[in-house]
Design an enzyme around this catalytic site. Structure first.
Site, PDB file in Angstrom:
ATOM      1  N   GLN A  17       0.775  -1.241   0.000  1.00 24.74           N
ATOM      2  CA  GLN A  17       0.000   0.000   0.000  1.00 24.74           C
ATOM      3  C   GLN A  17       0.813   1.302   0.000  1.00 24.74           C
ATOM      4  OE1 GLN A  17      -3.452   2.340   2.560  1.00 24.74           O
ATOM      5  NE2 GLN A  17      -2.946   0.293   3.203  1.00 24.74           N
ATOM      6  N   GLU A 139       1.275  -1.251   8.207  1.00 20.24           N
ATOM      7  CA  GLU A 139       0.466  -0.123   8.696  1.00 20.24           C
ATOM      8  C   GLU A 139       0.360  -0.003  10.219  1.00 20.24           C
ATOM      9  OE1 GLU A 139      -1.527   2.400   7.103  1.00 20.24           O
ATOM     10  OE2 GLU A 139      -1.887   2.989   9.166  1.00 20.24           O
ATOM     11  N   ASP A 168       0.533   3.807   6.021  1.00 25.43           N
ATOM     12  CA  ASP A 168       0.805   3.488   4.617  1.00 25.43           C
ATOM     13  C   ASP A 168       0.494   4.659   3.694  1.00 25.43           C
ATOM     14  OD1 ASP A 168       1.767   0.936   4.931  1.00 25.43           O
ATOM     15  OD2 ASP A 168      -0.177  -0.027   4.736  1.00 25.43           O
ATOM     16  N   GLY A 246      -7.526  20.324  19.114  1.00 24.82           N
ATOM     17  CA  GLY A 246      -7.192  21.741  19.006  1.00 24.82           C
ATOM     18  C   GLY A 246      -7.718  22.554  20.176  1.00 24.82           C
ATOM     19  N   GLY A 247      -7.783  23.863  19.998  1.00 26.38           N
ATOM     20  CA  GLY A 247      -8.144  24.755  21.087  1.00 26.38           C
ATOM     21  C   GLY A 247      -9.633  24.902  21.325  1.00 26.38           C
TER      22      GLY A 247
HETATM   23  N1  COA Z   1      12.002  -9.959  -9.375  1.00 24.92           N
HETATM   24  C1  COA Z   1      12.675 -10.741  -8.520  1.00 24.92           C
HETATM   25  N2  COA Z   1      12.628 -10.619  -7.180  1.00 24.92           N
HETATM   26  C2  COA Z   1      11.826  -9.655  -6.699  1.00 24.92           C
HETATM   27  C3  COA Z   1      11.063  -8.798  -7.526  1.00 24.92           C
HETATM   28  C4  COA Z   1      11.181  -8.976  -8.922  1.00 24.92           C
HETATM   29  N3  COA Z   1      10.513  -8.226  -9.793  1.00 24.92           N
HETATM   30  N4  COA Z   1      10.370  -7.947  -6.758  1.00 24.92           N
HETATM   31  C5  COA Z   1      10.652  -8.279  -5.475  1.00 24.92           C
HETATM   32  N5  COA Z   1      11.534  -9.288  -5.433  1.00 24.92           N
HETATM   33  C6  COA Z   1      12.096  -9.949  -4.257  1.00 24.92           C
HETATM   34  C7  COA Z   1      13.054  -9.055  -3.524  1.00 24.92           C
HETATM   35  O1  COA Z   1      14.295  -9.003  -4.178  1.00 24.92           O
HETATM   36  C8  COA Z   1      13.083  -9.728  -2.150  1.00 24.92           C
HETATM   37  O2  COA Z   1      14.004 -10.789  -2.205  1.00 24.92           O
HETATM   38  P1  COA Z   1      15.196 -10.987  -1.105  1.00 24.92           P
HETATM   39  O3  COA Z   1      14.544 -10.899   0.248  1.00 24.92           O
HETATM   40  O4  COA Z   1      15.706 -12.343  -1.446  1.00 24.92           O
HETATM   41  O5  COA Z   1      16.193  -9.907  -1.295  1.00 24.92           O
HETATM   42  C9  COA Z   1      11.709 -10.362  -2.031  1.00 24.92           C
HETATM   43  O6  COA Z   1      11.099 -10.193  -3.321  1.00 24.92           O
HETATM   44  C10 COA Z   1      10.789  -9.821  -0.955  1.00 24.92           C
HETATM   45  O7  COA Z   1      10.773  -8.416  -0.823  1.00 24.92           O
HETATM   46  P2  COA Z   1      10.251  -7.754   0.549  1.00 24.92           P
HETATM   47  O8  COA Z   1      10.185  -6.289   0.378  1.00 24.92           O
HETATM   48  O9  COA Z   1      11.138  -8.246   1.668  1.00 24.92           O
HETATM   49  O10 COA Z   1       8.772  -8.334   0.669  1.00 24.92           O
HETATM   50  P3  COA Z   1       8.036  -9.017   1.923  1.00 24.92           P
HETATM   51  O11 COA Z   1       6.726  -9.464   1.392  1.00 24.92           O
HETATM   52  O12 COA Z   1       8.867 -10.040   2.587  1.00 24.92           O
HETATM   53  O13 COA Z   1       7.829  -7.797   2.966  1.00 24.92           O
HETATM   54  C11 COA Z   1       7.015  -5.628   3.635  1.00 24.92           C
HETATM   55  C12 COA Z   1       6.791  -6.879   2.768  1.00 24.92           C
HETATM   56  C13 COA Z   1       5.947  -4.620   3.278  1.00 24.92           C
HETATM   57  C14 COA Z   1       6.902  -6.008   5.116  1.00 24.92           C
HETATM   58  C15 COA Z   1       8.427  -5.052   3.340  1.00 24.92           C
HETATM   59  O14 COA Z   1       8.566  -4.864   1.957  1.00 24.92           O
HETATM   60  C16 COA Z   1       8.725  -3.746   4.060  1.00 24.92           C
HETATM   61  O15 COA Z   1       8.977  -3.716   5.256  1.00 24.92           O
HETATM   62  N6  COA Z   1       8.714  -2.634   3.325  1.00 24.92           N
HETATM   63  C17 COA Z   1       9.044  -1.313   3.839  1.00 24.92           C
HETATM   64  C18 COA Z   1       7.946  -0.712   4.662  1.00 24.92           C
HETATM   65  C19 COA Z   1       6.633  -0.666   3.942  1.00 24.92           C
HETATM   66  O16 COA Z   1       6.492  -0.092   2.887  1.00 24.92           O
HETATM   67  N7  COA Z   1       5.631  -1.234   4.609  1.00 24.92           N
HETATM   68  C20 COA Z   1       4.235  -1.028   4.248  1.00 24.92           C
HETATM   69  C21 COA Z   1       3.760  -1.903   3.225  1.00 24.92           C
HETATM   70  S1  COA Z   1       2.111  -1.416   2.885  1.00 24.92           S
END
Ligand code: COA
Length: 424
Positions: A17, A139, A168, A246-247
């Site tokens: 998101q 979030e 988010d 607020g106030g």
């Molecule tokens: N091709 C190949 N690999 C891809 C890819 C693509 N097009 N797009 C993503 N990936 C891989 C990444 O390289 C990563 O691999 P690695 O861990 O081996 O390096 C993997 O997908 C997972 O990415 P990640 O961001 O860790 O996803 P997740 O599902 O495990 O975590 C979140 C999700 C949201 C918790 C995390 O991305 C995060 O903390 N983001 C920052 C804060 C944020 O925006 N949070 C709110 C989300 S609404």
């Protein structure tokens, strides 16, 4: 009509998101947003909270309007090459991967600068540098770590998260502003830069008034809080129920029908300049001159009783009747609107804040349009892309690859299979 960000190319490496809300806004302002997704599954939200089998979920469609989708395995050698070309060609890379992901993929800030020194790299992370910088965040984690949950709810209940996605979507908004500022600075500096919006910081920014109150607490009780004058104040800002931040004191009051309708309520603000009018409307003209009620400071210890008296009046009216009467006298108030009422609101449809969008696999659905209106850059909301729908178009038109090169990339497996339109 030209759009504000026309000509700006965004390499959209966002998912879920926070990031997608940012790039959707940039697309609405006219940027060409190229969403890079993993072949096969794409953005995980395509399949989350699905209401229609095999169709992209509302979760996905409502966060990814006006974008193009390319599928690319960025860990495969050919996929990496394509990504390098996209970095060379685009103005901004936006990402919200977990910390370290982009670097592991081979795209550190240093490497990106080598490829394109003008590129702006914008990231959402859960936390800024510090003890939690490596944590994954969603979030509600941000709402809790940013001070929203500890200050939301009633004093005798647990901390609460809010329905508004301040972690988010709120951080997406902050990031979008950072990107536009960096693009503006690039006009004179000629350089790109990194833009970071941490979700904890974004939530705290929206909770600014609570850090204000934390410091006021050192100088005595918070007199506009419902705890005053009878409750105890500790050493931290308490949850204030529905008190105004607020106030001008405010509270949520029951209206006619509250026994059966969970949203038959109105927010009522006892604004000082219209105190006389409030007293007349609720049938308490004697409060206008009574020294116990006439001045705001005298009213503070009695707010609970004052709102109970106003509520006796609001309970005789529907929230819309109360709104109409109070507005005639310039008394600030607001009906508690349900999502059903908002979805049916014709004035929100007329301004494009609520829009109906047609989608080839799911049909018509409602969405929230661009809440920011620019007079010279109107927004037309178009549907979200199917997974990989624009892969070939992007390889050809954005990167200038010929058919042989495109076939080579396709044969390598780096772009996977695109989702096809039902009509094809
Ligand atoms: N091709 C190949 N690999 C891809 C890819 C693509 N097009 N797009 C993503 N990936 C891989 C990444 O390289 C990563 O691999 P690695 O861990 O081996 O390096 C993997 O997908 C997972 O990415 P990640 O961001 O860790 O996803 P997740 O599902 O495990 O975590 C979140 C999700 C949201 C918790 C995390 O991305 C995060 O903390 N983001 C920052 C804060 C944020 O925006 N949070 C709110 C989300 S609404």
């Amino acid at each position: 009509m030209a759009k504000a960000l026309e000509g700006i190319k965004i390499l959209d490496f966002t998912h879920v998101q926070s990031g997608p809300t940012c790039t959707q806004l940039l697309a609405w302002f006219g940027a060409d947003v190229i969403k890079v997704e993993r072949p096969g599954e794409g953005d995980i939200t395509r399949g989350q909270l699905r209401d229609i089998p095999d169709a992209d979920s509302l979760y996905f469609t409502m966060l990814n309007h006006n974008k193009r989708s390319i599928t690319l395995d960025t860990k495969a050698p050919e996929g990496k090459k394509v990504l390098e070309e996209l970095v060379r060609t685009c103005d901004v890379l936006v990402e919200n991967f977990a910390p370290g992901v982009l670097k592991r993929m081979g795209f550190s800030w240093e490497r990106i600068q080598e490829l394109n020194p003008k590129m702006i790299v914008a990231s959402v992370k859960g936390f800024g540098p510090g003890p939690y910088e490596d944590c994954k965040v969603y979030e509600n984690v941000a709402q809790c770590a940013g001070g929203a949950a500890s200050t939301t709810g009633f004093d005798d209940g647990p901390p609460l998260v809010t329905g508004a996605q301040i972690g988010d979507s709120g951080t997406g908004l902050h990031l979008a502003l950072g990107i536009v500022a960096a693009l503006y600075q690039r006009n004179t500096s000629g350089r790109g830069q990194q833009v970071l919006a941490a979700m904890q910081d974004g939530v705290l920014n929206l909770c600014r008034v609570k850090l204000r109150d934390q410091q006021r607490l050192a100088h005595g009780p918070l007199k506009e809080y419902p705890q005053f004058p009878h409750g105890e104040f500790g050493d931290t800002v308490p949850r204030a129920g529905n008190a105004s931040g607020g106030g001008q004191p405010g509270w949520i009051l029951k209206c006619k029908g509250w026994e059966t309708d969970p949203n038959a309520y109105i927010y009522f603000i006892a604004q000082a300049p219209v105190w006389e009018k409030i007293c007349n409307v609720i049938g308490k003209p004697e409060w206008i001159t009574d020294p116990e009620y006439a001045k705001p400071a005298a009213r503070l210890p009695k707010l609970k009783d004052i709102f109970a008296t106003v509520e006796e009046w609001t309970m005789t009216k529907t929230k819309f009747e109360a709104m109409e009467i109070l507005n005639k006298f310039d008394i600030p108030c607001g009906p508690i609107l349900s999502m059903k009422e908002i979805a049916e609101d014709q004035s929100l449809r007329a301004t494009g804040t609520i829009v109906e969008v047609d989608h080839p696999t799911r049909g018509k659905y409602l969405s929230v349009g661009n809440p920011i209106k620019l007079s010279d850059s109107p927004t037309e909301v178009t549907r979200s892309p199917l997974l990989g729908e624009h892969t070939e178009e992007i390889l050809r038109d954005v990167l200038g690859f010929d058919e042989n090169r495109i076939a080579e990339i396709r044969n390598s497996g780096a772009v996977g299979q695109a989702q096809r339109l039902a009509a094809e």
